[in-house]
Design an enzyme around this catalytic site. Sequence first.
Site, PDB file in Angstrom:
ATOM      1  N   ARG A  63      -1.881  -6.579  -8.198  1.00  0.00           N
ATOM      2  CA  ARG A  63      -0.822  -7.576  -7.975  1.00  0.00           C
ATOM      3  C   ARG A  63      -0.945  -8.641  -9.069  1.00  0.00           C
ATOM      4  O   ARG A  63      -0.740  -8.351 -10.219  1.00  0.00           O
ATOM      5  CB  ARG A  63      -0.961  -8.180  -6.566  1.00  0.00           C
ATOM      6  CG  ARG A  63      -0.657  -7.175  -5.471  1.00  0.00           C
ATOM      7  CD  ARG A  63      -1.154  -7.630  -4.127  1.00  0.00           C
ATOM      8  NE  ARG A  63      -2.601  -7.803  -4.158  1.00  0.00           N
ATOM      9  CZ  ARG A  63      -3.363  -8.064  -3.113  1.00  0.00           C
ATOM     10  NH1 ARG A  63      -2.808  -8.221  -1.938  1.00  0.00           N
ATOM     11  NH2 ARG A  63      -4.672  -8.189  -3.241  1.00  0.00           N
ATOM     12  N   HIS A 113       0.837  -1.211   0.000  1.00  0.00           N
ATOM     13  CA  HIS A 113       0.000   0.000   0.000  1.00  0.00           C
ATOM     14  C   HIS A 113       0.869   1.257   0.000  1.00  0.00           C
ATOM     15  O   HIS A 113       0.604   2.203  -0.738  1.00  0.00           O
ATOM     16  CB  HIS A 113      -0.888   0.047   1.261  1.00  0.00           C
ATOM     17  CG  HIS A 113      -1.935  -1.016   1.350  1.00  0.00           C
ATOM     18  ND1 HIS A 113      -2.098  -1.810   2.462  1.00  0.00           N
ATOM     19  CD2 HIS A 113      -2.903  -1.392   0.489  1.00  0.00           C
ATOM     20  CE1 HIS A 113      -3.111  -2.638   2.277  1.00  0.00           C
ATOM     21  NE2 HIS A 113      -3.619  -2.412   1.081  1.00  0.00           N
ATOM     22  N   SER A 126      -2.946  -7.620   3.278  1.00  0.00           N
ATOM     23  CA  SER A 126      -3.223  -7.429   4.711  1.00  0.00           C
ATOM     24  C   SER A 126      -3.620  -8.763   5.349  1.00  0.00           C
ATOM     25  O   SER A 126      -3.256  -9.042   6.496  1.00  0.00           O
ATOM     26  CB  SER A 126      -4.357  -6.420   4.897  1.00  0.00           C
ATOM     27  OG  SER A 126      -4.013  -5.183   4.341  1.00  0.00           O
ATOM     28  N   LYS A 142     -15.739  -8.301   3.174  1.00  0.00           N
ATOM     29  CA  LYS A 142     -14.728  -8.897   4.050  1.00  0.00           C
ATOM     30  C   LYS A 142     -15.272  -9.106   5.460  1.00  0.00           C
ATOM     31  O   LYS A 142     -16.195  -8.416   5.882  1.00  0.00           O
ATOM     32  CB  LYS A 142     -13.492  -7.989   4.116  1.00  0.00           C
ATOM     33  CG  LYS A 142     -12.693  -8.018   2.818  1.00  0.00           C
ATOM     34  CD  LYS A 142     -11.399  -7.239   2.946  1.00  0.00           C
ATOM     35  CE  LYS A 142     -10.614  -7.338   1.644  1.00  0.00           C
ATOM     36  NZ  LYS A 142      -9.506  -6.379   1.595  1.00  0.00           N
TER      37      LYS A 142
HETATM   38  O1  PNS Z   1      -8.785  -2.815   0.315  1.00  0.00           O
HETATM   39  P1  PNS Z   1     -10.073  -3.336  -0.242  1.00  0.00           P
HETATM   40  O2  PNS Z   1     -10.834  -4.116   0.811  1.00  0.00           O
HETATM   41  O3  PNS Z   1      -9.883  -4.143  -1.501  1.00  0.00           O
HETATM   42  O4  PNS Z   1     -10.931  -2.039  -0.640  1.00  0.00           O
HETATM   43  C1  PNS Z   1     -12.213  -2.195  -1.215  1.00  0.00           C
HETATM   44  C2  PNS Z   1     -13.000  -0.866  -1.113  1.00  0.00           C
HETATM   45  C3  PNS Z   1     -13.164  -0.457   0.337  1.00  0.00           C
HETATM   46  C4  PNS Z   1     -12.249   0.200  -1.892  1.00  0.00           C
HETATM   47  C5  PNS Z   1     -14.399  -1.129  -1.778  1.00  0.00           C
HETATM   48  O5  PNS Z   1     -15.049  -2.160  -1.104  1.00  0.00           O
HETATM   49  C6  PNS Z   1     -15.263   0.134  -1.787  1.00  0.00           C
HETATM   50  O6  PNS Z   1     -15.079   0.984  -2.638  1.00  0.00           O
HETATM   51  N1  PNS Z   1     -16.209   0.233  -0.814  1.00  0.00           N
HETATM   52  C7  PNS Z   1     -17.049   1.382  -0.680  1.00  0.00           C
HETATM   53  C8  PNS Z   1     -18.468   1.102  -1.179  1.00  0.00           C
HETATM   54  C9  PNS Z   1     -18.563   1.277  -2.681  1.00  0.00           C
HETATM   55  O7  PNS Z   1     -18.379   2.338  -3.236  1.00  0.00           O
HETATM   56  N2  PNS Z   1     -18.879   0.169  -3.368  1.00  0.00           N
HETATM   57  C10 PNS Z   1     -19.016   0.175  -4.799  1.00  0.00           C
HETATM   58  C11 PNS Z   1     -17.730  -0.172  -5.493  1.00  0.00           C
HETATM   59  S1  PNS Z   1     -18.008  -1.595  -6.434  1.00  0.00           S
END
Ligand code: PNS
Length: 160
Positions: free
Chosen positions: A90, A17, A128, A41
């Site tokens: 990745r 990150h 993570s 998650k």
């Molecule tokens: O580090 P991560 O868990 O891969 O991050 C994922 C994240 C938090 C960026 C994604 O779940 C997100 O954007 N959540 C906010 C809700 C949202 O906008 N969802 C629509 C995107 S498909």
Amino acid sequence: MKIAICPGSFDPITLGHVDIIERAADIFDQVIVLVMSNSAKEKSLFTVEERMALVEKCIHKPNVKIDTYNGLLVNYAKDSGAVAIVKGLRAVSDFDYEFQMALTNKSLYPDVETVFLSARAQNMFLSSSMVKEVCSHGGDIGSFVPTCIKQDIYNKMQRR
Ligand code: PNS
């Protein structure tokens, strides 16, 4: 001013990150590290406030700020005037999930672009979840996370 958002759960932030955030900060005028919850998650190890504090300890670029948001990423992008969402890629295994999110975000808010930066070779396997897994078994996470937060992660894992 070109603003980019680096969104993620950051539970906890890893060297992968940090690398993506710093590279984004070299490209864009301002970068917002947006600490969010991922509904796909399981319950996070750290609270949002703790995750933000860990990011704060690791990132020292003057054009990077840290924020949190509990809604749709595109709504935050709209409100903050961001032109880009920066994600690290990745292996191929990231691609389907990231591409689906990028297309969804583009369809919800066409004015924001998702920009993928490829992970450095040494960070290709880093996540993570892997940090938490190694830490929970007492393994050495020293080459996966910044030294300044290593003990915070061990402490948190011990208190679980
Ligand atoms: O580090 P991560 O868990 O891969 O991050 C994922 C994240 C938090 C960026 C994604 O779940 C997100 O954007 N959540 C906010 C809700 C949202 O906008 N969802 C629509 C995107 S498909």
